[in-house]
Design a protein around this motif. Structure first.
Motif, PDB file in Angstrom:
ATOM      1  N   CYS A  84       0.825  -1.210   0.000  1.00  0.00           N
ATOM      2  CA  CYS A  84       0.000   0.000   0.000  1.00  0.00           C
ATOM      3  C   CYS A  84       0.860   1.261   0.000  1.00  0.00           C
ATOM      4  N   ILE A 128       2.129   1.788  -3.523  1.00  0.00           N
ATOM      5  CA  ILE A 128       1.076   2.357  -4.372  1.00  0.00           C
ATOM      6  C   ILE A 128       0.857   3.822  -4.018  1.00  0.00           C
ATOM      7  N   SER A 129       0.913   4.154  -2.726  1.00  0.00           N
ATOM      8  CA  SER A 129       0.699   5.535  -2.291  1.00  0.00           C
ATOM      9  C   SER A 129       1.756   6.472  -2.862  1.00  0.00           C
ATOM     10  N   ALA A 176       1.161   6.115  -7.187  1.00  0.00           N
ATOM     11  CA  ALA A 176      -0.120   6.449  -7.812  1.00  0.00           C
ATOM     12  C   ALA A 176      -0.585   7.864  -7.500  1.00  0.00           C
ATOM     13  N   LEU A 215       4.970  -4.017  -7.583  1.00  0.00           N
ATOM     14  CA  LEU A 215       4.478  -2.728  -7.097  1.00  0.00           C
ATOM     15  C   LEU A 215       5.629  -1.743  -6.899  1.00  0.00           C
ATOM     16  N   THR A 220       6.380   1.750  -9.008  1.00  0.00           N
ATOM     17  CA  THR A 220       6.562   3.011  -8.290  1.00  0.00           C
ATOM     18  C   THR A 220       7.878   3.674  -8.673  1.00  0.00           C
ATOM     19  N   ASN A 265       0.060   2.436 -13.150  1.00  0.00           N
ATOM     20  CA  ASN A 265      -0.306   2.553 -11.742  1.00  0.00           C
ATOM     21  C   ASN A 265      -1.690   1.987 -11.450  1.00  0.00           C
ATOM     22  N   ALA A 293      -0.947  -1.597 -11.057  1.00  0.00           N
ATOM     23  CA  ALA A 293      -0.385  -1.823  -9.725  1.00  0.00           C
ATOM     24  C   ALA A 293      -1.489  -1.826  -8.665  1.00  0.00           C
ATOM     25  N   GLY A 294      -2.375  -0.839  -8.730  1.00  0.00           N
ATOM     26  CA  GLY A 294      -3.482  -0.802  -7.788  1.00  0.00           C
ATOM     27  C   GLY A 294      -4.419  -1.969  -7.953  1.00  0.00           C
ATOM     28  N   ALA A 298      -9.005   0.472  -7.483  1.00  0.00           N
ATOM     29  CA  ALA A 298      -7.652   0.950  -7.804  1.00  0.00           C
ATOM     30  C   ALA A 298      -7.604   2.453  -8.004  1.00  0.00           C
TER      31      ALA A 298
END
Length: 287
Positions: A21, A24-25, A28, A142, A146, A191, A194-195, A204
């Motif tokens: 997470c 992703i943060s 994304a 992931l 990123t 992204n 990825a989500g 996502a």
């Protein structure tokens, strides 16, 4: 403190979920900020559904295989993006209408393909993700996405900001306008894929757009919004995972709901353009 720390200290699956997470943060949310600045937030939502048929084809070929579903999702997302632009250029249909049409077709086709081979459990996995079941391969994917996203944004940052402010000026003074647009769309697709691995197709786009919208009420500069969006997404991820662990809630929806709550709080009480600042403006100093 034990309520906050013990789930992440004692269980490896919670540590993996948190790492995924956070990756992703970081990747994304900058894309989400630029989607918002370019008034393309709903485009991100449509593209999130556009990757579903490709992921479904990968699922039909190899089952719940990370590589096959990722490649399928990327190919489908890029194909929809290119088809949308082509239709808008050669017909009278505008780009937003073209994208809406392809997104609806993609969503229906993807759900149908998954349903042909899989069970309702598999369909729920594709639509809502399994962030608590991330393995080493998923985490590597992931983190790699990123890294690629941040490096690419650093390279195209200036023309991307200029395109947000005045795309016609950028097109008149530089050849970067077209390439930057398509590079940015590729980052959106990457992204979203990825989500998709962690949060599913339907969730996502939430981790991409909601923190970006939250950041708008806390910062005026683009750099400030990028930082606030990443922090907002990270906080929402931690809260959502804790809610999932302690209350037995689905992890993906819990994370997105947490991000939604942060957005609503910012909408009401943020220091930049919120409902509170509009209702009680600060008095201006007399010259």
């Amino acid at each position: 403190m034990s309520w906050l720390i013990d789930p992440f200290a004692d269980f490896a699956f919670m540590q993996r979920a948190l790492l995924g997470c956070l990756a992703i943060s970081l990747g994304a949310t900058p894309v989400g900020v630029f989607l918002m600045l370019r008034r393309m937030s709903l485009t991100g939502d449509a593209m999130a559904h556009a990757i579903l048929p490709g992921a479904a084809v990968g699922y039909l070929v190899a089952g719940l295989n990370l590589g096959a579903m990722t490649i399928g999702g990327v190919v489908a997302g890029l194909a929809v993006a290119l088809l949308t632009g082509a239709v808008a250029r050669v017909t009278a249909l505008r780009e937003d209408a073209s994208l809406a049409a392809f997104y609806l077709i993609s969503l229906a086709l993807g759900v149908l393909l998954v349903s042909l081979k899989g069970s309702n459990v598999d369909l729920m996995h594709v639509l809502f993700g399994t962030v608590l079941a991330l393995n080493d391969a998923a985490l590597i994917l992931l983190c790699a996405i990123t890294t690629v996203t941040l490096a690419t944004l650093a390279l195209i940052f200036r023309p991307l900001v200029m395109e947000c402010a005045d795309p016609r000026f950028l097109a008149s003074v530089s050849r970067w306008s077209g390439p930057v647009h398509f590079i940015f769309l590729a980052l959106v697709v990457l992204n979203l894929v990825a989500g998709f691995q962690a949060l599913g197709t339907l969730m996502a786009v939430g981790i991409m757009i909601l923190p970006a919208a939250t950041a708008r009420f806390w910062a005026n500069s683009i750099s400030g919004m990028l930082v606030v969006a990443a922090l907002s997404a990270s906080i929402a991820s931690v809260i959502g995972l804790l809610m999932s662990y302690h209350a037995g809630l689905p992890s993906g929806p819990a994370i997105i709901l947490s991000a939604g709550c942060l957005y609503l709080l910012s909408l009401g009480f943020g220091p930049v353009g919120s409902l509170y600042t509009r209702a009680f403006p600060r008095p201006h100093l007399d010259a």
